[in-house]
Structures are given as structure tokens and as C-alpha cells.
Design an enzyme around this catalytic site. Structure first.
Site, mmCIF file in Angstrom:
data_model
loop_
_atom_site.group_PDB
_atom_site.id
_atom_site.type_symbol
_atom_site.label_atom_id
_atom_site.label_comp_id
_atom_site.label_asym_id
_atom_site.label_seq_id
_atom_site.Cartn_x
_atom_site.Cartn_y
_atom_site.Cartn_z
ATOM 1 N N SER A 1 37.207 55.803 41.807
ATOM 2 C CA SER A 1 38.561 55.777 42.110
ATOM 3 C C SER A 1 39.233 56.998 41.343
ATOM 4 O O SER A 1 38.439 57.529 40.664
ATOM 5 C CB SER A 1 38.998 54.393 41.319
ATOM 6 O OG SER A 1 40.577 54.489 41.314
ATOM 7 N N TYR B 1 39.842 49.207 33.676
ATOM 8 C CA TYR B 1 39.487 49.326 35.044
ATOM 9 C C TYR B 1 38.878 50.873 35.192
ATOM 10 O O TYR B 1 38.353 51.171 35.979
ATOM 11 C CB TYR B 1 41.076 49.194 35.848
ATOM 12 C CG TYR B 1 40.718 49.489 37.326
ATOM 13 C CD1 TYR B 1 39.899 48.705 38.133
ATOM 14 C CD2 TYR B 1 41.283 50.754 37.983
ATOM 15 C CE1 TYR B 1 39.731 49.028 39.257
ATOM 16 C CE2 TYR B 1 40.991 51.129 39.166
ATOM 17 C CZ TYR B 1 40.197 50.072 39.811
ATOM 18 O OH TYR B 1 40.024 50.199 41.309
HETATM 19 N N1 NAD Z 1 43.445 50.170 47.064
HETATM 20 C C1 NAD Z 1 43.403 51.230 46.297
HETATM 21 O O1 NAD Z 1 44.615 52.103 46.108
HETATM 22 C C2 NAD Z 1 41.930 51.639 45.738
HETATM 23 C C3 NAD Z 1 42.124 53.092 45.556
HETATM 24 C C4 NAD Z 1 40.864 53.913 45.009
HETATM 25 C C5 NAD Z 1 39.753 52.755 44.775
HETATM 26 N N2 NAD Z 1 39.787 51.825 45.343
HETATM 27 C C6 NAD Z 1 38.440 50.656 45.334
HETATM 28 O O2 NAD Z 1 38.204 50.560 46.779
HETATM 29 C C7 NAD Z 1 37.639 49.330 46.678
HETATM 30 C C8 NAD Z 1 38.337 48.187 47.810
HETATM 31 O O3 NAD Z 1 39.591 48.202 47.086
HETATM 32 P P1 NAD Z 1 41.005 47.334 47.809
HETATM 33 O O4 NAD Z 1 42.105 47.825 47.487
HETATM 34 O O5 NAD Z 1 40.360 47.012 49.102
HETATM 35 O O6 NAD Z 1 40.940 45.903 47.084
HETATM 36 P P2 NAD Z 1 40.952 44.282 47.243
HETATM 37 O O7 NAD Z 1 41.073 43.666 45.992
HETATM 38 O O8 NAD Z 1 41.763 44.195 48.535
HETATM 39 O O9 NAD Z 1 39.182 44.136 47.664
HETATM 40 C C9 NAD Z 1 38.326 43.945 46.887
HETATM 41 C C10 NAD Z 1 37.477 42.846 47.402
HETATM 42 O O10 NAD Z 1 36.145 42.543 46.663
HETATM 43 C C11 NAD Z 1 36.076 41.200 46.601
HETATM 44 N N3 NAD Z 1 35.525 40.702 45.198
HETATM 45 C C12 NAD Z 1 36.206 40.776 44.098
HETATM 46 N N4 NAD Z 1 35.283 40.280 43.105
HETATM 47 C C13 NAD Z 1 33.998 40.123 43.992
HETATM 48 C C14 NAD Z 1 32.908 39.678 43.224
HETATM 49 N N5 NAD Z 1 32.410 39.296 42.112
HETATM 50 N N6 NAD Z 1 31.731 39.237 44.183
HETATM 51 C C15 NAD Z 1 32.108 39.901 45.527
HETATM 52 N N7 NAD Z 1 33.144 39.950 45.938
HETATM 53 C C16 NAD Z 1 34.275 40.354 45.125
HETATM 54 C C17 NAD Z 1 37.399 40.533 46.805
HETATM 55 O O11 NAD Z 1 37.282 39.154 47.173
HETATM 56 C C18 NAD Z 1 38.220 41.482 47.956
HETATM 57 O O12 NAD Z 1 37.798 41.022 48.990
HETATM 58 C C19 NAD Z 1 37.775 48.873 45.047
HETATM 59 O O13 NAD Z 1 36.220 49.283 44.670
HETATM 60 C C20 NAD Z 1 38.812 49.589 44.498
HETATM 61 O O14 NAD Z 1 38.216 49.814 43.321
HETATM 62 C C21 NAD Z 1 41.076 51.128 45.743
#
Ligand code: NAD
Length: 260
Positions: free
Chosen positions: A57, A81
Site C-alpha cells: 500500500s 496498518y
Molecule cells: N482499498 C484501497 O484503497 C487500497 C489501497 C492500497 C492497498 N490496498 C490493499 O489492497 C488489498 C485489497 O483491499 P480492498 O480495498 O479490496 O479490501 P477489502 O476489505 O474490500 O477486501 C479484503 C478481503 O480480504 C478478506 N480477508 C480479510 N481477512 C482475511 C483472512 N484472515 N483470511 C482470508 N481473507 C481475509 C476479506 O474478507 C475481504 O474480502 C488489501 O491488501 C489492501 O491492504 C487497498
């Protein structure tokens, strides 16, 4: 190397993704984001997966005076985080020099678009509020600046990185992606209200920046453009228009009430 699997590319995105819950429950966040990452990496190593893209991230950089963030900046996380993402980032990239696992990490900006039901995030909450005629909740005073990336552009960047993992100059590397410039969150909420056709004023809960969050963040996307030819196609206004349309068509997916 096992040969009986048919998995060639792994995108590891599963995580505890919210800053507030990470601060409230660091151990559970590290369990999922750090241990979860090495479990995936070990599975990929043992089965000989050919391409692995791991979600780090922009938060992994922590706060820097110099902006935008470049991939050669040190990772300086100070909150749980941020630390969990920085740890996952380092672990993942170590698997290329150590084990020859073709892996790259993404350091993407704030991703938005239809289908996001994490209502502590600005855009799903503000769009839900605008469509339901209530005041959107702003956890800041609207001044913090963030970089926003439309979800289809983010998906295209993931695919470009995965395709690029056949090349040496992509393996073991980190790639930023973002919209190219920061926007004050108050401006984003105002744009949502205008595009959704509402004039309800936001409920401003914070003074300045929310505790534990970085005031101004945006990434330099030059590396992914130069190495992989990826550029964002959807600007903020068009992305918000599409996002509003999605939540308009999916009332069941909107925030049920204001989220504090
Ligand atoms: N959304 C953003 O702006 C953003 C920006 C940069 C990085 N990210 C990264 O991108 C990735 C996806 O983010 P997102 O926004 O789609 O988040 P999200 O919360 O919508 O999706 C995360 C998914 O991980 C699953 N999850 C959580 N804990 C788990 C576990 N212990 N075992 C298995 N599955 C598990 C959840 O059920 C969910 O489906 C993450 O790694 C996040 O850190 C997101």
C-alpha cells in the site's frame, strides 16, 4: 516442485484493510496481513507458482516531507496498518532473491469504485449519503489530501504487473499507482454531491487530520508507466460518476446509516 496444480498466477489481496480497526486490534491485523502473507508466499514457493502479485500500500511509506512517494523511498510506517503493509511488502519482495519466486508488490493509492462496502472509507460513505439524502460523514475537516485510483485502473495495473513478471526488471520490485495528483477530501465530497445532484452539507467530525493518519499523500506513478506502460484511464470526475451510478443501481449495498 509440485506439478499437479494449475495455478500459475496468484494475486494476494486478502487483508484487514482498515486503519481504525488496525489501531484497535494490532495483533489480529498483523496475524492476517503479515502471517497471512507469508503463508501465501510459502504456498506459492512450494507449488512453483509462476507469478505472484502482493498488495502492499502507499501507506507502507509512512509520512514523508518529500512528495510524491517514489518506490525508492524508505518505508517508514508508524501506525499498525502501515507497519503490517510494510512488513508484507518486505517479506514478499525477499522471495525473489531468496527463492527465485517471481513476485512484485503494489503500493497503490486509495482505490474506489462500485462494490466497496467498507463505509469507514470516504467515497462509499459519501456516495451512499448523497444518494440517500443525508449528510456525508467526514472524519477530518476536509483538508487532508489523498490520491484516488479508480478500481478498473487498479485492476489493469495488477494485470500489467502480473504480465510483466516474466521479466527480470519487474521481479522483486514494488510499483506505485495512483491518479497522478492529490485531492483534498472535502473537494471529493463536494464533487460527489454535485454529481449526485444533492446539496446536503457534510457532517464534519474532525479538526484537521484524523489522529494517526497521514495528512497529505500521493504517489509518483512514473515507474509503472515507464516499465510497464500502465497509466490511469479514468479521472476522478468520471470515476465518481461511474461509482455513483453503481451505488444508484445497488441500493442494498449502500451504507445503512451514517458511519462515525
Ligand atoms: N482499498 C484501497 O484503497 C487500497 C489501497 C492500497 C492497498 N490496498 C490493499 O489492497 C488489498 C485489497 O483491499 P480492498 O480495498 O479490496 O479490501 P477489502 O476489505 O474490500 O477486501 C479484503 C478481503 O480480504 C478478506 N480477508 C480479510 N481477512 C482475511 C483472512 N484472515 N483470511 C482470508 N481473507 C481475509 C476479506 O474478507 C475481504 O474480502 C488489501 O491488501 C489492501 O491492504 C487497498
Amino acid at each position: 516442485m509440485l506439478t499437479e496444480h494449475e495455478i500459475y498466477t496468484v494475486f494476494h489481496l486478502a487483508a484487514q484493510t482498515l486503519v481504525g480497526p488496525a489501531a484497535a486490534s494490532p495483533a489480529a491485523t498483523f496475524e492476517t496481513n503479515v502471517r497471512g502473507t507469508w503463508i501465501v508466499l510459502e504456498g506459492c514457493r512450494e507449488t512453483g507458482v509462476e507469478r505472484v502479485v502482493v498488495a502492499s500500500s502507499d501507506k507502507a511509506y509512512g509520512a514523508h516531507e518529500e512528495l510524491p512517494y517514489r518506490e525508492d523511498f524508505p518505508l517508514r510506517p508508524t501506525a499498525p496498518y502501515e507497519a503490517s503493509k510494510a512488513a508484507a511488502d518486505l517479506l514478499a519482495r525477499s522471495y525473489w532473491p531468496s527463492y527465485g519466486l517471481p513476485v512484485a508488490v503494489t503500493r497503490f493509492a486509495n482505490i474506489y469504485g462500485g462494490g466497496d462496502t467498507n463505509f469507514s472509507r470516504l467515497i462509499p460513505e459519501a456516495v451512499s449519503a448523497a444518494l440517500d439524502g443525508r449528510a456525508p460523514v467526514l472524519r477530518s475537516d476536509g483538508s487532508p489530501q489523498r490520491d484516488f485510483l479508480y478500481v478498473e485502473d487498479a485492476a489493469a495495473a495488477y494485470l500489467a504487473i502480473a504480465d510483466g513478471l516474466d521479466r527480470e526488471d519487474v521481479r522483486g520490485e514494488a510499483f506505485n499507482a495512483g491518479g497522478g495528483r492529490p485531492h483534498p477530501v472535502g473537494e471529493v465530497v463536494a464533487m460527489i454531491a454535485r454529481l449526485a445532484g444533492t446539496d446536503v452539507e457534510p457532517a464534519i467530525l474532525g479538526a484537521g487530520n484524523p489522529a494517526g493518519e497521514i495528512d497529505r499523500q500521493y504517489v509518483d506513478p512514473a515507474k509503472i508507466r515507464d516499465v510497464l506502460g500502465w497509466e490511469p484511464n479514468v479521472d476522478l470526475e468520471e470515476g465518481l460518476r461511474r461509482t455513483i451510478e453503481w451505488y444508484r443501481e445497488h441500493p442494498e449495498a449502500r451504507a445503512p446509516t451514517a458511519v462515525a
